[in-house]
Motif scaffolding. Sequence first.
Motif, PDB file in Angstrom:
ATOM      1  N   LEU A 128     -12.934   3.353  26.971  1.00  0.00           N
ATOM      2  CA  LEU A 128     -11.829   2.781  27.038  1.00  0.00           C
ATOM      3  C   LEU A 128     -11.172   3.655  26.043  1.00  0.00           C
ATOM      4  N   LEU A 129     -11.247   3.802  24.596  1.00  0.00           N
ATOM      5  CA  LEU A 129     -10.074   4.520  23.959  1.00  0.00           C
ATOM      6  C   LEU A 129     -10.350   5.992  24.437  1.00  0.00           C
ATOM      7  N   VAL A 130     -11.201   6.601  25.058  1.00  0.00           N
ATOM      8  CA  VAL A 130     -11.478   8.270  24.864  1.00  0.00           C
ATOM      9  C   VAL A 130     -10.931   8.179  26.157  1.00  0.00           C
ATOM     10  N   THR A 131     -11.470   7.526  27.036  1.00  0.00           N
ATOM     11  CA  THR A 131     -10.733   7.722  28.665  1.00  0.00           C
ATOM     12  C   THR A 131      -9.473   7.541  28.706  1.00  0.00           C
ATOM     13  N   THR A 132      -8.448   5.939  27.358  1.00  0.00           N
ATOM     14  CA  THR A 132      -6.908   6.326  27.450  1.00  0.00           C
ATOM     15  C   THR A 132      -6.254   7.613  27.325  1.00  0.00           C
ATOM     16  N   TYR A 133      -6.757   8.040  26.351  1.00  0.00           N
ATOM     17  CA  TYR A 133      -6.699   9.261  25.802  1.00  0.00           C
ATOM     18  C   TYR A 133      -6.855  10.679  26.954  1.00  0.00           C
ATOM     19  N   ASN A 134      -7.416  10.623  27.710  1.00  0.00           N
ATOM     20  CA  ASN A 134      -7.691  11.727  27.994  1.00  0.00           C
ATOM     21  C   ASN A 134      -7.129  11.790  29.320  1.00  0.00           C
ATOM     22  N   ALA A 135      -6.596  10.631  30.018  1.00  0.00           N
ATOM     23  CA  ALA A 135      -5.643  10.317  31.001  1.00  0.00           C
ATOM     24  C   ALA A 135      -4.246  10.508  30.777  1.00  0.00           C
ATOM     25  N   ILE A 136      -4.084  10.098  29.464  1.00  0.00           N
ATOM     26  CA  ILE A 136      -2.535  10.846  29.506  1.00  0.00           C
ATOM     27  C   ILE A 136      -3.049  11.950  28.684  1.00  0.00           C
ATOM     28  N   ASN A 137      -3.362  12.589  27.961  1.00  0.00           N
ATOM     29  CA  ASN A 137      -3.229  14.139  27.854  1.00  0.00           C
ATOM     30  C   ASN A 137      -3.467  15.006  29.591  1.00  0.00           C
ATOM     31  N   GLN A 138      -4.203  14.781  30.226  1.00  0.00           N
ATOM     32  CA  GLN A 138      -4.625  15.421  31.265  1.00  0.00           C
ATOM     33  C   GLN A 138      -3.492  15.740  32.199  1.00  0.00           C
ATOM     34  N   TYR A 139      -2.291  13.871  32.266  1.00  0.00           N
ATOM     35  CA  TYR A 139      -1.224  14.120  32.577  1.00  0.00           C
ATOM     36  C   TYR A 139      -0.201  14.764  32.402  1.00  0.00           C
ATOM     37  N   ALA A 140      -0.396  14.521  30.429  1.00  0.00           N
ATOM     38  CA  ALA A 140       0.697  15.819  29.766  1.00  0.00           C
ATOM     39  C   ALA A 140       0.369  17.028  30.287  1.00  0.00           C
ATOM     40  N   ARG A 141      -0.441  17.307  30.382  1.00  0.00           N
ATOM     41  CA  ARG A 141      -1.106  18.926  30.461  1.00  0.00           C
ATOM     42  C   ARG A 141      -0.248  18.892  32.020  1.00  0.00           C
ATOM     43  N   LEU A 142      -0.716  18.557  33.192  1.00  0.00           N
ATOM     44  CA  LEU A 142       0.271  19.145  34.326  1.00  0.00           C
ATOM     45  C   LEU A 142       1.941  19.163  34.364  1.00  0.00           C
ATOM     46  N   ARG A 143       2.464  18.012  33.942  1.00  0.00           N
ATOM     47  CA  ARG A 143       3.737  17.187  33.901  1.00  0.00           C
ATOM     48  C   ARG A 143       4.246  18.498  32.774  1.00  0.00           C
ATOM     49  N   LEU A 144       4.139  18.664  31.508  1.00  0.00           N
ATOM     50  CA  LEU A 144       4.994  18.951  30.546  1.00  0.00           C
ATOM     51  C   LEU A 144       4.300  20.456  30.114  1.00  0.00           C
ATOM     52  N   SER A 145       5.321  21.667  30.505  1.00  0.00           N
ATOM     53  CA  SER A 145       4.717  23.045  30.103  1.00  0.00           C
ATOM     54  C   SER A 145       5.040  23.657  29.055  1.00  0.00           C
ATOM     55  N   ASN A 146       3.982  25.116  28.658  1.00  0.00           N
ATOM     56  CA  ASN A 146       4.762  25.577  27.871  1.00  0.00           C
ATOM     57  C   ASN A 146       4.629  24.898  25.780  1.00  0.00           C
ATOM     58  N   ALA A 147       3.359  24.485  26.474  1.00  0.00           N
ATOM     59  CA  ALA A 147       3.038  23.723  24.672  1.00  0.00           C
ATOM     60  C   ALA A 147       1.396  23.739  25.106  1.00  0.00           C
ATOM     61  N   GLU A 148       1.053  24.098  23.410  1.00  0.00           N
ATOM     62  CA  GLU A 148      -0.459  23.943  23.697  1.00  0.00           C
ATOM     63  C   GLU A 148      -0.937  22.236  23.116  1.00  0.00           C
ATOM     64  N   TRP A 149      -1.820  22.609  24.422  1.00  0.00           N
ATOM     65  CA  TRP A 149      -2.398  21.447  24.244  1.00  0.00           C
ATOM     66  C   TRP A 149      -3.336  20.525  23.974  1.00  0.00           C
ATOM     67  N   PRO A 150      -3.962  19.650  23.305  1.00  0.00           N
ATOM     68  CA  PRO A 150      -5.182  19.598  22.453  1.00  0.00           C
ATOM     69  C   PRO A 150      -6.298  19.480  24.087  1.00  0.00           C
ATOM     70  N   GLU A 151      -7.064  19.641  23.545  1.00  0.00           N
ATOM     71  CA  GLU A 151      -8.080  19.166  24.080  1.00  0.00           C
ATOM     72  C   GLU A 151      -8.445  18.331  25.011  1.00  0.00           C
ATOM     73  N   LEU A 152      -9.339  18.096  26.151  1.00  0.00           N
ATOM     74  CA  LEU A 152     -10.350  16.278  26.076  1.00  0.00           C
ATOM     75  C   LEU A 152     -11.094  16.136  25.202  1.00  0.00           C
ATOM     76  N   LEU A 153     -11.632  15.159  24.822  1.00  0.00           N
ATOM     77  CA  LEU A 153     -12.644  14.595  23.887  1.00  0.00           C
ATOM     78  C   LEU A 153     -13.587  13.754  25.335  1.00  0.00           C
ATOM     79  N   PRO A 154     -15.026  14.811  24.650  1.00  0.00           N
ATOM     80  CA  PRO A 154     -16.409  14.122  25.775  1.00  0.00           C
ATOM     81  C   PRO A 154     -15.949  12.763  26.052  1.00  0.00           C
TER      82      PRO A 154
END
Length: 169
Positions: free
Chosen positions: A143-169
């Motif tokens: 649950l914690l990992v899935t929530t992080y990954n969903a937020i990270n994926q959204y941020a990658r799509l919405r916000l540009s020009n930044a070095e985004w961390p990888e998703l967790l497996p």
Amino acid sequence: MTVDTLKIESIRLLALLKIVRREGALLQKTDTRLFKAKLDAAWVERLENDDDLAERLDAFVSRFGRMQDTVGDKLIPALLRSMAEKTGSALDNLNRAEKLGFLPSVEQWLDARNLRNKLVHEYMSDPEEFAAALNKAHLTVPLLVTTYNAINQYARLRLSNAEWPELLP
């Protein structure tokens, strides 16, 4: 919200995503090491005489609580602010995150929060109950990992020009 304020919030969001990614990676490593064996009341009772096992348990409990706290108390509000959303109480923020699809269930998150408190405050008072709480925490890590990954994926799509961390497996 001004463009400058949104930029600052995006930078803060990126920093928090990097922190949570590290927390999640460490939590997953500890989770894998700790749950190689069956955790039951007898396992809990062995902790008094096994320093390595006790330290591994402490690391798991600490990392579980830290990631749950950081995501719920810092990352979700930072995400909402970066989206020019109004933040509110923790429950309001969780409800909004669920509606936006970042959080599978507010109820599950609150259960994780209560579980975190139980792991910290009821440490080994009842070996069977503590083992059950540990096993439930193990099942809650995704649950914690899935929530992080969903937020990270959204941020990658919405916000540009930044070095985004990888998703967790």
